[in-house]
Design an enzyme around this catalytic site. Structure first.
Site, PDB file in Angstrom:
ATOM      1  N   HIS A 209    -128.357 -10.732   3.280  1.00  0.00           N
ATOM      2  CA  HIS A 209    -127.185 -10.279   4.021  1.00  0.00           C
ATOM      3  C   HIS A 209    -127.443  -8.941   4.709  1.00  0.00           C
ATOM      4  O   HIS A 209    -127.022  -8.735   5.846  1.00  0.00           O
ATOM      5  CB  HIS A 209    -125.949 -10.173   3.131  1.00  0.00           C
ATOM      6  N   TYR A 213    -127.569  -6.947   9.179  1.00  0.00           N
ATOM      7  CA  TYR A 213    -127.273  -5.637   9.765  1.00  0.00           C
ATOM      8  C   TYR A 213    -128.523  -4.983  10.322  1.00  0.00           C
ATOM      9  O   TYR A 213    -128.435  -4.170  11.257  1.00  0.00           O
ATOM     10  CB  TYR A 213    -126.562  -4.764   8.731  1.00  0.00           C
ATOM     11  N   HIS A 360    -121.578 -20.025  13.037  1.00  0.00           N
ATOM     12  CA  HIS A 360    -121.261 -18.599  12.862  1.00  0.00           C
ATOM     13  C   HIS A 360    -122.499 -17.748  13.120  1.00  0.00           C
ATOM     14  O   HIS A 360    -122.437 -16.734  13.837  1.00  0.00           O
ATOM     15  CB  HIS A 360    -120.747 -18.372  11.442  1.00  0.00           C
ATOM     16  N   PHE A 361    -123.604 -18.154  12.563  1.00  0.00           N
ATOM     17  CA  PHE A 361    -124.865 -17.420  12.695  1.00  0.00           C
ATOM     18  C   PHE A 361    -125.281 -17.325  14.165  1.00  0.00           C
ATOM     19  O   PHE A 361    -125.762 -16.284  14.625  1.00  0.00           O
ATOM     20  CB  PHE A 361    -125.914 -18.145  11.863  1.00  0.00           C
ATOM     21  N   HIS A 362    -125.090 -18.416  14.903  1.00  0.00           N
ATOM     22  CA  HIS A 362    -125.492 -18.401  16.312  1.00  0.00           C
ATOM     23  C   HIS A 362    -124.565 -17.553  17.175  1.00  0.00           C
ATOM     24  O   HIS A 362    -124.984 -17.071  18.231  1.00  0.00           O
ATOM     25  CB  HIS A 362    -125.568 -19.840  16.843  1.00  0.00           C
ATOM     26  N   ARG A 425    -125.475 -28.628   7.069  1.00  0.00           N
ATOM     27  CA  ARG A 425    -126.444 -27.867   7.844  1.00  0.00           C
ATOM     28  C   ARG A 425    -127.849 -28.265   7.412  1.00  0.00           C
ATOM     29  O   ARG A 425    -128.036 -28.864   6.362  1.00  0.00           O
ATOM     30  CB  ARG A 425    -126.222 -26.367   7.629  1.00  0.00           C
ATOM     31  N   ARG A 426    -128.833 -27.952   8.249  1.00  0.00           N
ATOM     32  CA  ARG A 426    -130.260 -28.120   7.936  1.00  0.00           C
ATOM     33  C   ARG A 426    -130.694 -29.571   7.759  1.00  0.00           C
ATOM     34  O   ARG A 426    -131.782 -29.820   7.257  1.00  0.00           O
ATOM     35  CB  ARG A 426    -130.634 -27.361   6.643  1.00  0.00           C
TER      36      ARG A 426
END
Length: 535
Positions: A209, A213, A360-362, A425-426
């Site tokens: 996580h 950042y 979300h990640f994209h 996912r994946r």
């Protein structure tokens, strides 16, 4: 520039793997049998090259340029340390990539046991991490040198930000270093038969996580310091910028367990605690949003904007150095909202391990961060190569940003909806034995392929621009934009640059959040798992 070369090669190859991925997942295409590469290899290549290699190399290259520009040229000793770090990263990347191509490390780009990769893969990524530490140490050495030569003065803002992110990266990657050195390497070498899965995942998410950042803060560096100069404005507040970076450093770490809300073996109290701490990250994000839009409004009104939104129209929308990061800022709004869903215990149950998380990640990394990186590259590369961003290349840059934003909007929106419908996912395309639910996902998977195709077209255009800015654009001098602080801004309190105070708080937060959970995992863990290699 050495870092930029690697980063954009990774973009091209990783983008191609991403295109293959969404095409296969649509159910309308299959990988050619002649190439002898499977879907999960493609997935692993896509994840490693874009999420790890592109980002890490670009960030370190950008930060080196930023520190050198604002704190002075690096010494010969510092340069030697940096080159050793760079080549360690390149060698490590090559070693890990070789194992993936040989189908010996098809582990979906993470270090997630009990999927087991070849030991060379883990060693390769260890070299990437160690090399990056040397590059971070190089920046910290320059910062300390500047502070010694300028006692009592606040350091240049860009240098300060680069040092904060370097400290964040070193602190974060200690978790995955412990996991690799003491768990994954002995396990993959056959020195131990079994691995404690829960401990390995907890160490991974301590790193995983904070990694988000590490990606995000260089984009914030550009937003706070570069974009104001590009649009002709001043930095709204030096102290607000430093405070937000310090808060990101503190709140990046005691939150990793919110990725493990469905994991057994972690007490609910610690899950609840880390969920609460996760929401503190909203504070520096809102500080940044306030600062940026205050800067935009003040500048827009200086340019003659009137009324409630007249200032918005007055901003330089034709400048790709501004437009691309701004599209990234807009994407971060729904991306951040999705993050709140992911970290909320009850809502997480619905979306956990679905393709919602990928969507979300994209939005957060692949749009907010990467588009900002492209906006930076359009001035940084010609600045380094002694060339200029011509009106034609600037126009193509705007087109690439619009294509990227459009493709990502289509793909990410489809991922979010499919995730709400339960699509995992994946995973490769499957009808799951003719299950009706699986057929409901297909239209959204086709939409993902459409969005992914638009994204790959944008990548081709961006590669054309980068190649021109590196070798073929007219020679000249491209500015390295560094904004000045607004005249009326408050004086920055010295406490914001007291790394000893913030470091003590950081260590205390990490110990509070992880000591008891890790102790309980170790004392209560079962025998562990053997390794699995499915492909």
């Amino acid at each position: 520039m050495a870092h930029m070369y690697v980063a954009f090669i990774a973009l091209l190859l990783g983008g191609l793997a991403g295109l293959l991925q969404v095409l296969v997942r649509s159910g309308e295409f299959t990988l050619p049998t002649g190439i002898k590469i499977g879907y999960y290899q493609v997935l692993t290549v896509h994840g490693i090259l874009l999420a790890l290699i592109l980002t890490t190399f670009f960030i370190l290259g950008f930060q080196l340029a930023a520190v050198s520009r604002t704190a002075g040229a690096f010494t010969n000793t510092q340069r030697k340390i940096g080159w050793i770090g760079f080549w360690l990263m390149v060698i490590g990347t090559a070693a890990a990539a070789t194992m993936v191509l040989l189908n010996e490390a098809t582990v979906l780009y993470t270090f997630y046991a009990p999927l087991q990769a070849h030991w060379i893969f883990y060693l390769g990524l260890t070299l990437v991490v160690v090399g990056s530490w040397l590059l971070c140490i190089m920046q910290i050495m320059k910062y300390r040198e500047w502070k010694k030569a300028n006692p009592g003065e606040m350091s240049p803002l860009l240098t300060f930000m680069a040092v904060v992110n370097s400290i964040l990266w070193i602190t974060a990657s200690l978790g995955v270093a412990v996991e690799v050195l003491f768990q994954l390497l002995p396990w993959s070498l056959g020195l131990v038969e079994r691995i404690d899965i829960l401990l390995s995942r907890t160490l991974f998410w301590y790193f995983g996580h904070a990694l988000v950042y590490f990606w995000l803060l260089p984009a914030y560096m550009a937003w706070y310091v570069v974009i104001p100069k590009v649009i002709g404005a001043k930095i709204f507040s030096d102290s607000l910028a430093r405070l937000s970076f310090m808060l990101f450093l503190l709140f990046s770490f005691p939150v990793g367990i919110h990725h493990q809300l469905t994991e057994p073996g972690i007490d609910g109290f610690w899950k609840f605690t880390q969920v609460v701490l996760t929401f503190f990250v909203v504070i520096p994000s809102l500080l940044t949003a306030f600062s940026m839009f205050a800067t935009f409004e003040l500048r827009g009104r200086e340019l003659g904007g009137r009324g409630i939104l007249g200032w918005f129209k007055a901003l330089p929308w034709g400048d790709s150095r501004f437009l691309l990061p701004f599209i990234g800022m807009l994407a971060f709004i729904p991306g951040g909202a999705g993050g709140i869903v992911n970290a909320s215990h009850q809502m997480n149950q619905l979306v956990h391990n679905t393709i919602w998380v990928t969507g979300h990640f994209h939005l957060t990394v692949a749009t907010a961060v990467v588009l900002t990186f492209f906006g930076v590259a359009f001035w940084l590369i010609p600045h380094l190569t002694g060339r200029t961003l011509t009106p034609k290349l600037n126009y193509l840059g705007n087109i690439s940003g619009i294509l990227w934003g459009t493709g990502m909007l289509i793909m990410s929106f489809a991922m979010h909806i499919a995730g709400l419908l339960g699509a995992p996912r994946r995973s490769e395309f499957s009808t799951y034995g003719g299950a009706e639910m699986a057929y409901d996902w297909v239209p959204y998977q086709i939409a993902q392929a459409i969005g992914g195709t638009i994204l790959f077209i944008a990548i081709i255009l961006i590669m054309y621009i980068v190649i021109n800015l590196t070798w073929f654009a007219p020679k000249g001098q491209e500015e390295f934009p560094v904004a000045e602080v607004a005249a009326g801004a408050e004086k920055t309190p010295a406490i914001l640059e007291n790394f000893k105070v913030w470091g003590i708080i950081l260590v205390a937060l990490i110990l509070f959040a992880y000591t008891i959970p890790i102790y309980e995992i170790i004392t209560n863990s079962p025998a562990g798992s053997k390794g699995f290699q499915f492909w």
